[in-house]
Design a protein around this motif. Sequence first.
Motif, PDB file in Angstrom:
ATOM      1  N   TYR A 148     -17.002   7.616  -5.289  1.00  0.00           N
ATOM      2  CA  TYR A 148     -15.863   8.287  -4.668  1.00  0.00           C
ATOM      3  C   TYR A 148     -16.297   9.576  -3.981  1.00  0.00           C
ATOM      4  CZ  TYR A 148     -11.848  11.514  -4.999  1.00  0.00           C
ATOM      5  OH  TYR A 148     -10.899  12.456  -4.771  1.00  0.00           O
ATOM      6  N   ASN A 152       0.860  -1.171   0.000  1.00  0.00           N
ATOM      7  CA  ASN A 152       0.000   0.000   0.000  1.00  0.00           C
ATOM      8  C   ASN A 152       0.901   1.227   0.000  1.00  0.00           C
ATOM      9  OD1 ASN A 152      -1.885   1.969   0.421  1.00  0.00           O
ATOM     10  ND2 ASN A 152      -3.064   0.760   1.895  1.00  0.00           N
ATOM     11  N   ALA A 161      -2.844   0.309  -3.778  1.00  0.00           N
ATOM     12  CA  ALA A 161      -3.111  -0.666  -2.715  1.00  0.00           C
ATOM     13  C   ALA A 161      -3.470  -2.003  -3.344  1.00  0.00           C
ATOM     14  CB  ALA A 161      -4.257  -0.179  -1.847  1.00  0.00           C
ATOM     15  N   SER A 170     -11.916   8.911  -0.796  1.00  0.00           N
ATOM     16  CA  SER A 170     -10.860   7.946  -1.064  1.00  0.00           C
ATOM     17  C   SER A 170     -11.426   6.845  -1.951  1.00  0.00           C
ATOM     18  CB  SER A 170     -10.371   7.369   0.271  1.00  0.00           C
ATOM     19  OG  SER A 170     -10.145   6.005   0.142  1.00  0.00           O
ATOM     20  N   PHE A 171     -10.544   6.206  -2.714  1.00  0.00           N
ATOM     21  CA  PHE A 171     -10.966   5.108  -3.566  1.00  0.00           C
ATOM     22  C   PHE A 171     -10.772   3.757  -2.888  1.00  0.00           C
ATOM     23  CE2 PHE A 171     -10.341   8.306  -6.908  1.00  0.00           C
ATOM     24  CZ  PHE A 171     -11.458   8.074  -7.692  1.00  0.00           C
ATOM     25  N   SER A 172     -10.373   3.761  -1.635  1.00  0.00           N
ATOM     26  CA  SER A 172      -9.990   2.482  -1.038  1.00  0.00           C
ATOM     27  C   SER A 172     -11.211   1.593  -0.824  1.00  0.00           C
ATOM     28  CB  SER A 172      -9.289   2.720   0.287  1.00  0.00           C
ATOM     29  OG  SER A 172     -10.247   3.038   1.250  1.00  0.00           O
ATOM     30  N   THR A 211      -6.951  -3.289  -4.406  1.00  0.00           N
ATOM     31  CA  THR A 211      -7.935  -2.998  -3.364  1.00  0.00           C
ATOM     32  C   THR A 211      -8.255  -1.508  -3.363  1.00  0.00           C
ATOM     33  OG1 THR A 211      -6.159  -2.812  -1.755  1.00  0.00           O
ATOM     34  CG2 THR A 211      -7.281  -4.909  -1.866  1.00  0.00           C
ATOM     35  N   ASP A 212      -8.031  -0.888  -4.483  1.00  0.00           N
ATOM     36  CA  ASP A 212      -8.337   0.529  -4.650  1.00  0.00           C
ATOM     37  C   ASP A 212      -9.138   0.650  -5.935  1.00  0.00           C
ATOM     38  OD1 ASP A 212      -7.113   3.487  -3.867  1.00  0.00           O
ATOM     39  OD2 ASP A 212      -7.634   3.239  -5.980  1.00  0.00           O
ATOM     40  N   SER A 229      -6.225   8.339  -4.153  1.00  0.00           N
ATOM     41  CA  SER A 229      -6.083   6.968  -4.622  1.00  0.00           C
ATOM     42  C   SER A 229      -4.685   6.485  -4.270  1.00  0.00           C
ATOM     43  CB  SER A 229      -6.284   6.931  -6.134  1.00  0.00           C
ATOM     44  OG  SER A 229      -6.008   5.646  -6.606  1.00  0.00           O
ATOM     45  N   ARG A 230      -4.629   5.260  -3.770  1.00  0.00           N
ATOM     46  CA  ARG A 230      -3.331   4.707  -3.394  1.00  0.00           C
ATOM     47  C   ARG A 230      -3.068   3.450  -4.198  1.00  0.00           C
ATOM     48  NH1 ARG A 230      -1.304   6.622   1.307  1.00  0.00           N
ATOM     49  NH2 ARG A 230      -0.142   4.724   1.727  1.00  0.00           N
TER      50      ARG A 230
END
Lengths: 630, 109, 489
Positions: free
Chosen positions: C177, C57, C69, C184-186, C123-124, C66-67
């Motif tokens: 989002y 991550n 992840a 966050s996009f998580s 996972t994002d 967005s990460r």
Amino acid sequence: MSIQSIWLVPALPLIGFLINGLFRNSLSKSLTGIIGSGTILLSFVVSLLIFGQVRQPGFQGEVVTLFDFITVGKLSIPFAFQVDQLSTLFLLIITGVGFLIHLYSTSYMHEEAAPHFARYFAYLNLFVFSMLLLVLGANFIILFIGWEGVGLCSYLLIGYWFKNLDYGNAAKKAFIMNRIGDLGFLIAIFLMIRQFGSVEFGEVFAHASSAKVGVLTAITMLLFVGATGKSAQIPLYTWLPDAMAGPTPVSALIHAATMVTAGIYMIARSHVLYDLTPVTQSVVAVIGLLTALLAATIALKQNDIKKVLAYSTVSQLGYMFLGLGVGAYTGAVFHVMTHAFFKALLFLGAGSVIHAMGGEQDMRRMGGLRKWMPVTNLTFLVGCVAIAGIPPFSGFFSKDEILAAAYAKNPVYYGVGLFTALLTAFYMFRLYATTFSGGFRGTQDQEHHLHESPSAITIPLIVLAILATVAGFLGIPEAIAPDAHVLGKYLAPVIGGEAHGGVEVSKGTELGLMALAAVLALVVSVWAWVRFKSRPDLAEPTGFGKVLANKWYVDELYNAVIVKPLDLLAQLLVFIEKNIIDGIVNGVGRLVQYGSRQLRLLQSGQVGGYVLLMVVGILVLFLVELFVKK
Amino acid sequence: MPINYYIFLAVALFCIGVAGVLTRRNAIIIFMCIELMLNAVNLLLVAFSKMHYHALSATAPHAGIDGQLFVFFIMVVAAAEVSVGLAVIVMMYRNTHSIDVNFLNRLKH
Amino acid sequence: MIPVLLIVIPLVTGLVGFLIKNEGNARGWSLLSSIVTLIVALWGLSLAKTSPLLAANVEWLPDLGSRFAVGLDGLSKILVLLTAVCFPLIFIATWRDQYKKAWNFYALMLLSQAGLIGVFVATDALLFYFFWELALIPVYFLCSQWGGERRIQATFKFFIYTFVGSLLMLVGIIWLYWQTADHSFSMESFYALRTKLSGADQTWVFWLLFVAFAIKMPIWPLHTWQPETYEQSPTATTMVLSAIMVKMGLFGVIRWLVPVVPVGSWAWGDTVSGACIIGMVYASLVAIKQDDLKRLIAYSSIAHVGLMCLAIFATTESGLQGVMIQLFNHGINILGMWIVVDLIERQFGTRKISELGGLAQKAPALAILLVVVALANVALPLTNAFVGEFLLFSGVFTSTATQYSVVFTVVAALTIILGAVYTLNMIQRVFYGNTNSLTEKGVDIKMNEKLVLGAIVVLIIVIGVYPKPVLAMTKETTDFLLSKMNYKL
């Protein structure tokens, strides 16, 4: 031998299958034969040892768990075997008769090339493996695995000579009709999961009485749908006669002695459920009776020696279902056993005849074969007598037990059953007389080649003939000798005592019925024999006979009502797919193209036009700004 | 003089310009019509500038000056445009011996 | 760490692959790359689920929230395993296929693999979308450059279909989002939405995402790109498309749709299930009438995928477990079918069933292997598909999400019969009977093909007899997802 080693019984044929299947190109024929039959023989020996333990009085069924098959949430399905009186009896029949038929096959199939010979034995071993799984399974899923497995092997073996597309079609028909039944079975399993949360025999039967009758009826009816597929009952019976395309030993093993009795086994196994649902019981009895009668009438006019036997199998299976329907579970299982002996004997005998005739199966071109084939002739006669129900041969006892129970339930069942039994005696002796008596009607060439079969063929015949003669004494009815029903006592822990379904008939009535059946069967047999010995039925049938010869046109009916419409529907859908669904998709594409072609016209290249548009646009914006309320 | 008069005059000039551009086919006249439209706008700018100056000069000494600046910008741009445009028209006349804009539909191809 | 490796290996080797410019080397290179990926994937599977190596991550697009992840849970594991197993098998099986500028072909295949693995491990949501496109774009090129006669039309159709779907999905993701509490996009933020969004919002946003996934699966009536694309694509690409890519749609529904908008899914569950069932019966019937082997398998795939989608919307434990195991099984089985088709086409230059016949005499090994694969295709017990379909059907039957569970099961189960009809028809007409002038010169399969088909058959039987490890692998994720899916307002 401990009960825990029960896994050896199915494992041995599986090993045989793997060896024969994987090394089919390198094994010699004799080695293939030894592996193929040897594994079954070993399996039989193990079964015998286990039988030795199971037959001890007071033995209660044991469940041997091998490993967890599927576990999801609360539903747990172990790969487990049920060892009890019923399953061991079937083990003995399957491995015993199976071994004899393997032995027979080593000679019967000897003309095949080595790889195909090995393929044949591999399939046969796989079949025995699946059948053993079927009877050993301790839950409905393992039973179902075996159930579909035997269907597969039946498919593979019917289509064994795959160059012939007709045989392939017969194989396909068998598989698909079985699948229709299997669908019923599967849905019954889902119902059980929903109702009981388990598919294990112990669990399901223990909680059966607490379930609603409606649900139980649905379960039992669906299970019976499965049984009609596998055991060739109305309306799914038409595959069995076509299945005669397979090699004759296959017909003997799969389509007479073992696989087709799976439905009877399954219902006998789940008799707890059936006892609670009288509606299903009546349906089972009526369907069984109708099938018995219908198949017997068709058999009257068939000329293919194997077809006669096939319809007689359907008819006898109908008997067994009658027995199940009237609650005579022991009787049905008893008839499974005796039928396995005499029907395997008859098929193997027919195989011996076909072998001698160089592949000819039409009885009209046979006749007088007893001169050349004494052993086959004699053993075949034993089989005919046994199936005709003439005492003291085995068929008499088992059939009588079912008929007596039927009488107790409803005399109409008895009447139709007896009539069917007489038809059976009639067509069997028609078959016997046309084939073995009278003069030879084949070609000179065939006559020249006629010979008694080799000992690998005759030994199984003799053994089966002995069994067909004496097996009946395992189940001597109370009326003749009290306490002499060995089989009933043996099976009692699983199936319960003699369940004649409420009303018991008096001893005197039972004896009377028995005597009536025996005498009539004898009379009809002798009449048929005498009649067809001198004047075999050679002419093309006319009138009602023609309807019978054409099997009541049931195949044609199914074709017109199911196959054709389905085919048309498929064609219609292909049309819809191409023109409507895909048409819409392509239509969207075409619409876009059309639209852009039209819009392109605006782009005339005239600067004045562009300016006009611009001015109009500005004006519109002005108007919007001025008049549209915010 | 009220501002309305200036506005009506400017709108009238502008509409004459638009009508000229839309209806005439002679490139030079179209040019002149474009100039007319530009000048209509200039007139408006100057008028508004003056108006704002009168109204706001007490508090903001430079009120309305940006309008006049715009006018100069427009005049410069218009002059540049005219020189380029006339050059185009001259080239066009050399090639086609006509200054009718309806001949100029090559953009289509 | 491991998910990153799984993405990076095919990505980098794929980019390098463009430069190789030699057919043989490119082929070896891609096989090597796919085997390394497989080894890494197996390594990942062998680790305990708490291992820090299974997730990564890092900062990616901080302004957007967005990460980068990625993580491997049960669902990702099974699909990554499928991808990692399939690619080497595909490369070996099509070893003898010839392509112009083969290095580009193999490089694009590897890029597509990177995208696929990315889709399964992300996972994002934005990352998921990114990989979704990365997986698809190479396929457009693969199909349009190396496809059959009508490849351009087919690619165009495929492109339009999937692109429309992708855009709708993007709109949906962006809308979601904006609704998240922390922008966050998580995945966690998205899953938290299910309690926050109103029923009406969930109901319409459901369709934005579902259409994209339904096109990919495909669900009737959005399926018409599939037979055409399968038919026209080079077989190696068809294998990727049908064995792995259709799983993207199912995966999307399981991971990004039902747990995020469970209320919307409940509201439309019966409609979707109805479409699935119509599609199953419809595709099975249409399959009976197909003469082209590729189209036949394409329609059979529609039927099988429909069942899986049906089971997802049943939201029962056995159904979802069945989907998980069947995701893998279906991939393996259909890959086996494609390999057989490829072998036949390469040898005889035709896929028309009516022009073939009697192959069992000429190619017994092929016939036996095909029969096993075909039996798995009709879900015979002791093959892997039986375990899957049994769980699927029992999941649908015992479902409480719909009041029509019995009807759904019975109608859907008709495909068990119809499946047997078209499969056996195909076996009979291609393999049984006598040879004709075309098939007379047939020869049996080569070592590499035997190896691949053998491996598939072994997988089929092993999972069919002992499915416990696979079920155990996905159990925890199933329970987790079910707890999210079974949310009601």
